[in-house]
Design an enzyme around this catalytic site. Structure first.
Site, PDB file in Angstrom:
ATOM      1  N   ASP A  99       0.579  -1.029  -0.023  1.00 52.98           N
ATOM      2  CA  ASP A  99       0.278  -0.294   0.193  1.00 52.98           C
ATOM      3  C   ASP A  99       0.740   1.267   0.207  1.00 52.98           C
ATOM      4  O   ASP A  99       1.621   1.400   0.943  1.00 52.98           O
ATOM      5  CB  ASP A  99      -0.867  -0.094   1.015  1.00 52.98           C
ATOM      6  CG  ASP A  99      -1.893   1.195   0.796  1.00 52.98           C
ATOM      7  OD1 ASP A  99      -1.455   2.176   0.963  1.00 52.98           O
ATOM      8  OD2 ASP A  99      -2.873   0.936   2.359  1.00 52.98           O
ATOM      9  N   ASP A 237      -5.496  16.347 -20.733  1.00 56.89           N
ATOM     10  CA  ASP A 237      -4.805  15.292 -20.974  1.00 56.89           C
ATOM     11  C   ASP A 237      -4.158  15.567 -21.604  1.00 56.89           C
ATOM     12  O   ASP A 237      -2.916  15.227 -21.621  1.00 56.89           O
ATOM     13  CB  ASP A 237      -5.550  14.111 -21.496  1.00 56.89           C
ATOM     14  CG  ASP A 237      -5.177  12.908 -21.938  1.00 56.89           C
ATOM     15  OD1 ASP A 237      -4.563  12.770 -21.105  1.00 56.89           O
ATOM     16  OD2 ASP A 237      -5.274  12.700 -23.340  1.00 56.89           O
ATOM     17  N   HIS A 242       0.526  18.421 -22.338  1.00 55.87           N
ATOM     18  CA  HIS A 242       2.005  18.411 -23.121  1.00 55.87           C
ATOM     19  C   HIS A 242       1.927  19.687 -24.049  1.00 55.87           C
ATOM     20  O   HIS A 242       3.493  20.055 -24.224  1.00 55.87           O
ATOM     21  CB  HIS A 242       1.304  16.460 -23.994  1.00 55.87           C
ATOM     22  CG  HIS A 242       1.925  15.746 -23.057  1.00 55.87           C
ATOM     23  ND1 HIS A 242       2.563  15.185 -22.140  1.00 55.87           N
ATOM     24  CD2 HIS A 242       1.018  14.307 -23.018  1.00 55.87           C
ATOM     25  CE1 HIS A 242       2.221  14.387 -22.103  1.00 55.87           C
ATOM     26  NE2 HIS A 242       1.446  13.913 -22.320  1.00 55.87           N
ATOM     27  N   LYS A 341      -8.755  12.928 -30.403  1.00 52.85           N
ATOM     28  CA  LYS A 341      -9.227  11.483 -30.568  1.00 52.85           C
ATOM     29  C   LYS A 341     -10.376  11.039 -31.930  1.00 52.85           C
ATOM     30  O   LYS A 341     -10.979  12.378 -32.093  1.00 52.85           O
ATOM     31  CB  LYS A 341      -9.769  11.282 -29.125  1.00 52.85           C
ATOM     32  CG  LYS A 341      -8.589  10.894 -27.867  1.00 52.85           C
ATOM     33  CD  LYS A 341      -9.307   9.665 -27.335  1.00 52.85           C
ATOM     34  CE  LYS A 341      -8.445  10.094 -26.078  1.00 52.85           C
ATOM     35  NZ  LYS A 341      -6.750   9.256 -26.397  1.00 52.85           N
TER      36      LYS A 341
END
Length: 474
Positions: A99, A237, A242, A341
């Protein structure tokens, strides 16, 4: 004697990121750094036997070797035989169920490291933050480095808080906020293209440039990533994490050196100057999501019908921002960042469009197309599109292209990232203030989108994007 002795401790080692990117990246790195002594330790919540773990590492290494063979002319013979060195790393590697938010488990993992560890968090951001909060109260080895995947925080405030937590027990130079785009050889080659000659750099300013577009379109759909992607969307994302960093490399002033401090300071100065184009986040930002369609021989359902998607979130699968770098060099030049996408074709390119010639002499006729510099992020190529005299009539202007191939580099993007993490070189990582600034750039757009001020357009999977968009030269 080894030039570097270190331990790579991967938290979340049984997950997709580790298997698909980190471990293959490590294989490419170890093939190049033959004198590095790297101990591999994996940890995660899954029960993995020693044999299963070693098989996972070996498969990932073989996949990296297969990819390398395919890139070598005719070298791929169907075998993925590993070198003795890589086989030794596999044999010496260990895995522990743990953990990673528990102090005792983290102590045991650190104790399993034979050398000063580089701890790689291949984990969801919330788990990473909890783990760091526990680590700060432990007695860490003196050379400990941390590598954290994007997204870094969920907004500017959370990124600042995470920075405070990390800085409470580690100096900035030992914190690596990973952006694998900065490890791509093409992005590294931008430094040479801009600053190692006197041809390109003098043209990169508002005096000569009409617009800059940075595009990262994918043909892939959701691909089972709803758990993360449906809460992030294309803006967070890809653009926040980026493309802003790529833009900073394209737009920055020349650093004194490519050392981490010099390079990252120049990138940060660009990010501080970024504004929504025209000061209007509604006009400067566009969002859309894909409907059912066909890409090649694949039929994709609408995004809202993908497994795990909550349609009420209004998550975009295509985002486009137009920004201005409000400084002396770039004021008045639109920078458009786009990523999406399920589009018709894969596009990974930087397109610099130059202004028209101030005067074309009377008597010259023909093509009236702007000169462009195109830089592809995989494959690693550059193309300069120019107006020149045509092959027939000497008075007719034609459009031609000059193309060159960049040095592809010896490492994969993650190989480059891991090289910096393992040897403590932060040049290719995102500095703490830049991670916060990236959120500050996109937050006005996120607020407008959540408020419904910007319409959520639609495009068919396999198309170039919404019909009402310009779609950047598609």
């Amino acid at each position: 004697m080894s030039s570097l002795q270190t331990s790579l401790l991967i938290l979340g080692a049984s997950g997709d990121l580790s298997k698909r990117l980190l471990l293959p990246g490590l294989a490419t790195l170890l093939d190049v750094k033959e004198d590095w002594d790297v101990q591999l330790v994996g940890a995660g919540v899954e029960d993995l036997s020693d044999a299963d773990w070693k098989a996972q590492v070996k498969t990932s290494f073989e996949n990296a070797q297969a990819s390398k063979n395919e890139e070598d002319e005719g070298a791929h013979d169907g075998g993925e035989r590993l070198s003795e060195r890589l086989l030794d790393v596999v044999a010496a590697s260990t895995y522990r169920k743990a953990d990673v938010t528990d102090a005792d488990d983290l102590r045991a993992l650190l104790a399993a490291c034979d050398h000063d560890p580089a701890v790689y968090f291949a984990l969801p951001p919330a788990v990473t933050e909890k783990s760091c909060a526990v680590l700060k109260d432990l007695d860490l080895p003196s050379g400990t480095r941390l590598a954290l995947e994007k997204p870094f925080g969920t907004d500017a405030a959370s990124a600042e808080h995470l920075n405070d937590v990390l800085h409470s027990f580690l100096p900035e130079e030992r914190i690596h906020r990973v952006d694998h785009f900065l490890g791509r050889s093409t992005v590294l080659n931008l430094l040479g293209l801009r600053f190692a000659n006197r041809i390109v750099e003098p043209l990169l300013s508002s005096q000569h440039v009409a617009r800059v577009d940075i595009v990262y379109d994918e043909t892939l759909g959701l691909e089972g990533r709803a758990r993360y992607y449906d809460k992030a969307g294309a803006l967070v994302d890809m653009i926040q994490s980026h493309l802003l960093q790529v833009m900073a490399v394209v737009a920055m002033e020349a650093p004194a050196s490519i050392d981490a401090d010099d390079l990252r300071t120049q990138k940060e100065l660009v990010l501080r100057a970024v504004r929504p184009w025209g000061g209007d986040v509604v006009a400067a930002g566009k969002r859309a999501r894909y409907a059912a369609g066909t890409i090649g021989d694949r039929s994709l359902p609408s995004y809202v019908d993908e497994d795990g998607v909550d349609p009420s979130l209004g998550t975009e699968t295509l985002a486009q921002l137009t920004l201005e770098v409000a400084n002396w060099r770039w004021a008045g030049v639109p920078f458009t960042l786009r990523s999406g996408k399920a589009l018709e074709q894969q596009r990974r390119e930087i397109v610099i469009t130059f202004k028209d010639s101030p005067h074309v002499p009377n008597g010259l006729t023909g093509a009236e197309r702007p000169d462009k510099l195109r830089i592809w992020i995989a494959p690693d190529e550059m193309q300069l599109e120019l107006n020149v005299n045509g092959p027939g009539d000497p008075y007719a202007i034609d459009h031609t292209s000059l193309t060159t191939t960049f040095n592809p580099g010896r490492l994969s993007a993650y190989g480059e990232v891991l090289a910096g993490v393992l040897e403590g070189d932060a040049t290719l990582s995102v500095r703490g203030d830049s991670a916060v600034q990236g959120w500050r750039v996109v937050e006005p757009f996120l607020r407008a989108w959540r408020a419904g001020d910007t319409p959520l357009d639609e495009y068919a999977a396999g198309s170039v994007g919404p019909d009402s968009w310009d779609n950047i030269d598609c």
